[in-house]
Design a protein around this motif. Structure first.
Motif, PDB file in Angstrom:
ATOM      1  N   SER A  99       2.962   4.707   8.585  1.00 20.50           N
ATOM      2  CA  SER A  99       3.633   3.638   8.297  1.00 20.50           C
ATOM      3  C   SER A  99       3.283   2.625   7.385  1.00 20.50           C
ATOM      4  N   SER A 100       1.968   2.807   6.860  1.00 16.96           N
ATOM      5  CA  SER A 100       1.595   2.188   5.645  1.00 16.96           C
ATOM      6  C   SER A 100       2.151   2.746   4.367  1.00 16.96           C
ATOM      7  N   SER A 101       2.180   3.970   4.354  1.00 17.90           N
ATOM      8  CA  SER A 101       2.850   4.534   3.069  1.00 17.90           C
ATOM      9  C   SER A 101       4.452   4.148   2.949  1.00 17.90           C
ATOM     10  N   SER A 102       5.273   4.144   4.155  1.00 17.57           N
ATOM     11  CA  SER A 102       6.466   3.860   4.189  1.00 17.57           C
ATOM     12  C   SER A 102       6.901   2.392   3.558  1.00 17.57           C
ATOM     13  N   SER A 103       5.783   1.574   4.291  1.00 17.21           N
ATOM     14  CA  SER A 103       6.035   0.199   4.033  1.00 17.21           C
ATOM     15  C   SER A 103       5.382  -0.246   2.874  1.00 17.21           C
ATOM     16  N   LYS A 104       4.745   0.533   2.116  1.00 16.84           N
ATOM     17  CA  LYS A 104       4.415   0.030   0.711  1.00 16.84           C
ATOM     18  C   LYS A 104       5.279   0.012  -0.370  1.00 16.84           C
ATOM     19  N   GLU A 105       5.471  -1.128  -0.951  1.00 16.29           N
ATOM     20  CA  GLU A 105       6.385  -1.007  -1.908  1.00 16.29           C
ATOM     21  C   GLU A 105       5.679  -0.879  -3.305  1.00 16.29           C
TER      22      GLU A 105
ATOM     23  N   ASP B 265      -4.031  -0.219  -3.801  1.00 15.11           N
ATOM     24  CA  ASP B 265      -5.313   0.679  -3.495  1.00 15.11           C
ATOM     25  C   ASP B 265      -5.169   1.563  -2.207  1.00 15.11           C
ATOM     26  N   ASP B 266      -5.463   2.621  -2.701  1.00 14.69           N
ATOM     27  CA  ASP B 266      -5.302   3.689  -1.506  1.00 14.69           C
ATOM     28  C   ASP B 266      -6.284   3.590  -0.689  1.00 14.69           C
ATOM     29  N   HIS B 267      -7.498   3.120  -0.909  1.00 11.59           N
ATOM     30  CA  HIS B 267      -8.850   3.058   0.006  1.00 11.59           C
ATOM     31  C   HIS B 267      -8.468   1.931   0.891  1.00 11.59           C
ATOM     32  N   GLN B 268      -7.890   0.713   0.472  1.00 13.22           N
ATOM     33  CA  GLN B 268      -7.523  -0.298   1.298  1.00 13.22           C
ATOM     34  C   GLN B 268      -6.649   0.070   2.442  1.00 13.22           C
ATOM     35  N   THR B 269      -5.617   0.947   2.007  1.00 16.31           N
ATOM     36  CA  THR B 269      -4.613   1.296   2.725  1.00 16.31           C
ATOM     37  C   THR B 269      -5.285   2.260   4.060  1.00 16.31           C
ATOM     38  N   ARG B 270      -6.232   3.118   3.445  1.00 18.21           N
ATOM     39  CA  ARG B 270      -6.731   4.025   4.628  1.00 18.21           C
ATOM     40  C   ARG B 270      -7.871   3.378   5.511  1.00 18.21           C
TER      41      ARG B 270
ATOM     42  N   ALA C  92      -7.209   3.221   9.483  1.00 15.84           N
ATOM     43  CA  ALA C  92      -8.460   3.576  10.286  1.00 15.84           C
ATOM     44  C   ALA C  92      -8.702   2.584  11.281  1.00 15.84           C
ATOM     45  N   LYS C  93      -8.773   1.407  10.870  1.00 15.73           N
ATOM     46  CA  LYS C  93      -8.937   0.173  11.965  1.00 15.73           C
ATOM     47  C   LYS C  93      -7.923   0.008  12.928  1.00 15.73           C
ATOM     48  N   LEU C  94      -6.601   0.206  12.560  1.00 16.00           N
ATOM     49  CA  LEU C  94      -5.469   0.199  13.736  1.00 16.00           C
ATOM     50  C   LEU C  94      -5.754   1.366  14.430  1.00 16.00           C
ATOM     51  N   ALA C  95      -6.146   2.488  14.126  1.00 11.22           N
ATOM     52  CA  ALA C  95      -6.273   3.572  14.778  1.00 11.22           C
ATOM     53  C   ALA C  95      -7.382   3.312  15.759  1.00 11.22           C
ATOM     54  N   LYS C  96      -8.581   2.994  15.385  1.00  8.80           N
ATOM     55  CA  LYS C  96      -9.693   2.368  16.232  1.00  8.80           C
ATOM     56  C   LYS C  96      -9.074   1.513  17.364  1.00  8.80           C
TER      57      LYS C  96
END
Length: 310
Positions: A86-92, A97-102, A106-110
């Motif tokens: 979802s983060s990749s699809s909504s990212k325009e 920063d890919d690190h921020q996306t990951r 991870a926080k949402l999954a946790k």
């Protein structure tokens, strides 16, 4: 006794109509002698097979020993994949920063994994006598210790607790789990989330999201990541029951203070394992002396201590 409700196709007196090899077994045989040996992941998977298995999987005997390791791992992996997609699809902006996306994924999954596990533990808290979650790492938030494990402690039946690799487990959370035994079931369900940074050194009241104000000062007081107990009756805590087996391994935020908490709250403990906790020193191990009876021998084997008496 046999369940009065029969499920068509699985519980039939006519042998020529039996389509399932489990049809000849009574419900208590399936729940007590089959499902009770399954992990939480396998138990929930079996419950989705049919209505009868769902009924058997919700019997108290199936929830006496809960191993949620595989369940947590599967949920976290699934939610992490969903959050990343979802983060990749909504990212325009493709240069974001890919690190921020990951990190966000991870926080949402946790949080989602923690919420799902808390709901399961809270629903069956009166049945759970043994709880095991291994290799937690960052898959679970601190809320699980407070509202999930704490709810099981509050029910007074939890006797064995195994938490390994819990990256967010601190001395404060361990003591809150112990203090949960003095909190009523209604109060346990009232608290939906807890931000450890929101407490001051001497808190008085806390306003919940629902607008309700709860007084927490008689329960505990946070200061420098430690809890000072006040207004609690130790004899009342013992009557609620205390764990006899406690394994908090590879929890790197635990210190000597947690050993003193265990001594104060677990008078009947027989096995304590604190492997992989680098901040627990010999001073903390020696604090276990009050638990040893008569002529004790304290054996320290790679962080595991078993009390014995001659």
């Amino acid at each position: 006794p046999v369940s009065s409700r029969r499920v068509r196709g699985l519980w039939n007196d006519r042998t020529d109509c039996i389509a399932c090899p489990f049809a000849q077994f009574h419900d208590e045989i399936i729940s007590d002698h089959m499902f009770s040996y399954l992990t939480l992941e396998d138990l929930l998977s079996a419950a989705t097979s049919c209505r009868r298995f769902s009924y058997c999987a919700n019997q108290p005997s199936c929830w006496r020993r809960v191993d949620a390791t595989d369940y947590v791992g599967r949920l976290y992996g699934m939610y992490l994949k969903e959050s990343s997609s979802s983060s990749s699809s909504s990212k325009e902006d493709t240069t974001a920063d890919d690190h921020q996306t990951r990190t966000t994924a991870a926080k949402l999954a946790k949080n989602k994994t923690s919420t799902a596990l808390i709901n399961k533990l809270a629903r069956h808290k009166n049945d759970i006598e043994s709880l095991t979650i291994r290799n937690i790492d960052h898959k679970l938030s601190a809320d699980v210790a407070v509202m999930g494990v704490g709810a099981c402690f509050g029910a007074g039946r939890l006797r064995e607790l195994v938490l390994t690799g819990y990256a967010e487990l601190t001395d404060s959370l361990v003591n809150i789990m112990f203090l949960s035994r003095s909190v009523t079931a209604d109060a346990t369900h009232t608290i939906r989330s807890m931000n450890m940074n929101a407490f001051t050194s001497v808190p008085t009241q806390r306003k919940l999201g629902s607008g309700e104000i709860v007084s927490i000062s008689p329960r505990f007081r946070l200061s420098n990541n430690k809890i000072a107990v006040s207004g609690l009756n130790s004899k009342a805590l013992k009557q609620e029951g205390s764990p006899t087996i406690l394994r908090l391994e590879n929890c790197r935020l635990l210190t000597d203070a947690v050993v003193r908490m265990i001594v104060a709250n677990c008078p009947d403990i027989s096995t304590l394992s604190l492997r992989g906790c680098p901040d627990i020193t010999d001073s903390g191990i020696l604090a276990l002396a009050p638990l040893l009876k008569l002529a004790p021998s304290l054996s320290r084997n790679e962080g595991e201590v078993t009390s014995s008496s001659s």
